[in-house]
Write a protein that holds these residues in place. Structure first.
Motif: not given
Ligand SMILES: [Fe+2]
Ligand SMILES: [Fe+2]
Length: 245
Positions: A3-24
């Motif tokens: 499969e040939e993909r150009t730089t323009a086709d690449i999707v960059r995903v920034a992912a994080i889990g478990d941020i557990h935001v507190a009320e305070t």
């Protein structure tokens, strides 16, 4: 065929889990989210957005998400169900622009994003079966239903590439580091079985929940899996993962 993909086709995903935001908390993730949005096309939150699923916690998170220049996609984690106020806390986040993948898969720049929370039950030969007491059958049924929900979402994707977001782990490889006694509560191989039915279409999977697991692994058929829990050490020493699809 390659499969040939150009730089323009690449999707960059920034992912994080478990941020557990507190009320305070006061703007606990404002700077981090701004950095993620600068470096990626999409921001992904892999569950345990809050500590107890309170709308007040969601409001703190919403403040930090407001005004970001990239789409924010999310699934819930077990912590987000603790208070039984899921609808109200989701509403707060939806108003801040968060897109919940379990309700609506979506396509961004040619990549289909799908997600579910997932559930436990264990891995491979040690996976719990629906046998015996009704409570065990109910537990297993929850995992099966999450996997079926994921399967039907993946079937809806029209794009050639998919990116899967989970909270629970689909493989044992990325929970390694946690005590073996709790593996059955960290994820289920049923999720990996579903993902592998879409081998080639699914390009990457992220999950959280196993705070002391390992960053990178793969499904039995070789699809990359990343544990993006905030506490996991990632490339470049960042709290979030940057994944190109
Ligand atoms: Fe968590
Ligand atoms: Fe969790």
């Amino acid at each position: 065929m390659t499969e040939e993909r150009t730089t323009a086709d690449i999707v960059r995903v920034a992912a994080i889990g478990d941020i557990h935001v507190a009320e305070t908390a006061v703007h606990p993730y404002r700077d981090l989210f701004a950095e993620m949005a600068e470096r990626a096309d999409v921001l992904v939150l892999a569950g345990d957005l809050t500590n107890h699923g309170k709308p007040a916690e969601a409001a703190v998170l919403a403040e930090d998400l407001r005004g970001l220049s990239v789409p924010v996609l999310a699934v819930l984690g077990n912590h987000d169900l603790e208070c039984g106020e899921v609808a109200a806390m989701k509403e707060v986040l939806v108003r801040a622009g968060v897109h919940f993948l379990d309700e609506n898969p979506c396509e961004i720049k040619g990549v289909g994003f799908v997600g579910v929370k997932g559930f436990g039950g264990g891995f491979e030969r040690m996976m719990l079966d629906a046998f015996g007491e009704p409570a065990i059958k109910q537990f297993v049924s929850e995992a099966v239903q999450e996997a079926m929900h994921l399967e039907s979402a993946l079937r809806q994707v029209e794009a050639e590439r998919s990116f899967v977001v989970l909270h629970y782990a689909p493989i044992a490889g990325t929970v390694q580091g946690e005590p073996p006694e709790i593996y059955p509560f960290l994820g289920s191989s049923r999720l990996a079985e579903t993902i592998d039915r879409f081998h080639g279409q699914v390009r990457a999977v992220v999950h959280g929940h196993a705070h002391h697991g390992r960053y990178a692994g793969a499904t039995p058929r070789g699809t990359p899996v990343y544990n993006v829990a905030r506490t996991i050490e990632k490339e470049g020493g960042r709290a979030y993962a940057l994944i190109e699809v």
